[in-house]
Write an enzyme that holds these catalytic residues in place. Structure first.
Site, short mmCIF file in Angstrom:
data_model
loop_
_atom_site.label_atom_id
_atom_site.label_comp_id
_atom_site.label_asym_id
_atom_site.label_seq_id
_atom_site.Cartn_x
_atom_site.Cartn_y
_atom_site.Cartn_z
CG HIS A 55 -1.82 -1.19 1.30
ND1 HIS A 55 -2.85 -1.39 0.40
CD2 HIS A 55 -1.84 -2.25 2.15
CE1 HIS A 55 -3.48 -2.52 0.71
NE2 HIS A 55 -2.88 -3.06 1.76
CG HIS A 108 16.78 17.49 16.12
ND1 HIS A 108 16.96 16.45 17.01
CD2 HIS A 108 16.04 18.42 16.76
CE1 HIS A 108 16.37 16.74 18.14
NE2 HIS A 108 15.79 17.92 18.02
CE LYS A 143 14.52 22.79 29.84
NZ LYS A 143 13.77 21.61 30.36
CG HIS A 173 17.77 27.14 6.90
ND1 HIS A 173 18.12 26.65 8.13
CD2 HIS A 173 17.28 26.08 6.21
CE1 HIS A 173 17.85 25.36 8.19
NE2 HIS A 173 17.34 24.98 7.03
#
Length: 546
Positions: free
Chosen positions: A133, A421, A441, A456
């Site tokens: 599938h 990542h 954090k 980027h």
């Protein structure tokens, strides 16, 4: 809950036996009407009734099996944990538990052996393609590529009166390849030699010097000069000075970024080992061999280890298929530009820039933008990385996870590109937490987003020869906001739909804005452009001349 489902399942299974007298009466009536014979019509009706009852019982049966399976896995984990506590051999469950405890520990700067753990595993799509599938979806994309090719050939034959088998766009985009090749060799040889030489010299002299801090700072300064001044500046200068075309620029700039990240990982992972050896006054200095560093430079990971899980053999047929699929995706993108993008942006120049033109452009760019998203993911994160992993017998093939099932942007960022990542998580996020303590954090997360957005945008600005911070705005502002708003607490399917819809729209915006700016700079060139002309959007003011 499980008990109720079991009871309902038993009730449904025994439903036909609750009223035997009524069933017998119905059968006698049926037999009387058919004079002792079962007609074909009654047989078909009975089959349909049985099929309907089976479909009704199917979800209940699957739920009950799933509950039993969950109980079995939970008991297995509990038994394994009890065996680990009893001093048995190390298992996968104990490793995961240790990783969990280490993550909660106060000292968030874990040594290399307690960072990312590499294990032998296949890529997710390789496993999914074994299901018929899922493989059908792959076949659908191949069928669409065939239609793109036929469409281009038919249109060219109608317009030109002949078959036009020219790839001028590809030839232009990948032009000046000799310059790309010698630039890559210069980057590679410098990355292979300079960081390794600096680290080896520092490692052997650290325990002997009387001023270790000054000694370390001086070597760190030279390494920083190499990263920013040599590897960071020279390739950028080459692509601008030699006016390389866009695709050739992307090869150089992406390799530049990759080598900067590789060199940083090599130094970051090995410096703590030398410091620990000096602290323990060890007679041996833990310096990796050149072969280990060389293998790492080609391995499809940005996290350095002295060794990785390896596969026993190389499947050269698999390697050939992966490279063929990369080239297939390249031609796929070419035909998308030819059939969907070029006609769209050629027609845009017939109207002045306005909100109406912009909105229509964005929505018309969604389809080609999404197709290029899928093709980029499949060509690079699956085919390209798996090809190199197979040639190097690199065992850990988890270059991505099931990002398509994400119900939150935080999960999407973690699963879309696991290779990058991991580098951002261990060397940016965790190191910032170690340096500034755990209280900051959110600030550490913001810094990681900013770093990713800047890199980027740098790549796009250099490769396209203009600064147009559309991606930076989408990534830094909307992406950051969605990361907190659409977070991991969202688990319902509607949030997966929202993630997909926003991804579609975002890629339509990116393709539309950057393509409009590209065409505007081609049709409205400036004789003596200043620096501000490179950062000022020209698509907003360009008056096309016909």
């Amino acid at each position: 809950m499980v008990g109720e489902e079991k009871m309902s399942l038993r009730n449904r299974l025994s439903k036909s036996g609750e009223n035997p007298e009524q069933d017998e009466a119905q059968r006698s009536v049926s037999d009387t009407q058919s004079n002792g014979r079962i007609t074909m019509k009654q047989l078909i009706a009975k089959k349909r009734q049985l099929a309907a009852e089976a479909e009704e019982l199917k979800p209940l049966f699957l739920k009950e099996v799933g509950c039993h399976f969950d109980d079995f896995v939970t008991n297995l984990i509990e038994k394994s944990a009890s065996l680990d506590n009893g001093g048995c051999a190390l298992t996968t469950f104990s490793i995961l538990e240790e990783m969990k405890n280490n993550h909660r520990a106060k000292d968030l700067r874990a040594p290399p052996e307690k960072g990312k753990i590499f294990i032998s595993r296949r890529s997710l799509l390789d496993e999914l393609f074994e299901v018929d599938h899922i493989r059908t979806i792959y076949h659908m994309f191949i069928g669409l590529l065939i239609l793109f090719i036929l469409s281009t050939l038919v249109v060219d034959y109608i317009d030109e009166g002949r078959l036009v088998l020219e790839f001028n766009l590809l030839g232009y985009a990948f032009g000046k390849l000799p310059t790309v090749i010698w630039t890559w060799w210069a980057m590679f040889l410098s990355t292979l030699s300079i960081p390794y030489f600096l680290f080896q010299r520092w490692a052997h002299g650290y325990s002997k010097t009387s001023h270790p801090l000054i000694y370390s700072l001086s070597h760190g300064f030279f390494f920083l000069v190499f990263q920013l001044g040599i590897l960071g500046f020279v390739p950028t200068y080459v692509v601008l000075a030699y006016t390389l075309p866009p695709a050739s620029r992307f090869i150089v700039i992406l390799e530049q970024i990759r080598m900067v990240m590789k060199a940083h990982s090599f130094v970051r992972e090995n410096v703590p080992r030398v410091l620990n050896a000096a602290k323990e006054k060890s007679s041996t200095v833990p310096v990796p061999t050149v072969n280990q560093y060389l293998y790492f430079l080609f391995a499809p990971t940005l996290i350095y280890r002295d060794s990785y899980p390896r596969t026993p053999t190389v499947r050269w047929g698999y390697v050939a298929v992966q490279f063929l699929q990369v080239f297939g995706c390249l031609f796929y993108v070419y035909y998308i530009f030819e059939r969907l993008c070029a006609p769209l942006f050629r027609n845009i120049k017939q109207e002045p820039f306005s909100a109406r033109v912009l909105v229509l452009c964005v929505f018309n760019s969604i389809l080609p933008g999404v197709l290029m998203l899928f093709l980029t993911f499949f060509a690079f994160l699956h085919c390209w990385l798996n090809a190199f992993a197979e040639m190097l017998r690199f065992g850990d093939r988890m270059f991505y996870k099931d990002w398509w099932n994400s119900t939150s942007y935080s999960n999407y960022y973690r699963t879309w590109n696991v290779v990058v990542h991991d580098w951002l998580y261990y060397y940016a996020y965790k190191d910032l937490l170690w340096f500034f303590s755990k209280r900051f954090k959110s600030a550490a997360m913001l810094a990681v987003f900013a770093l990713s957005a800047v890199v980027h945008e740098y790549a796009l600005a250099v490769c396209l020869s203009y600064f147009y911070p559309v991606l930076f705005v989408l990534f830094m502002f909307f992406g950051m906001a969605f990361n907190f708003i659409v977070n991991d607490s969202r688990k319902r399917p509607i949030w997966n739909i929202m993630v997909w819809a926003s991804l579609f729209l975002g890629h339509g915006v990116i393709l539309c804005f950057y393509s409009q700016e590209w065409y505007a700079r081609q049709h409205c060139p400036l004789k003596n452009p200043t620096f501000l002309d490179y950062v000022r959007p020209r698509s907003w003011t360009c008056q096309y001349v016909f």
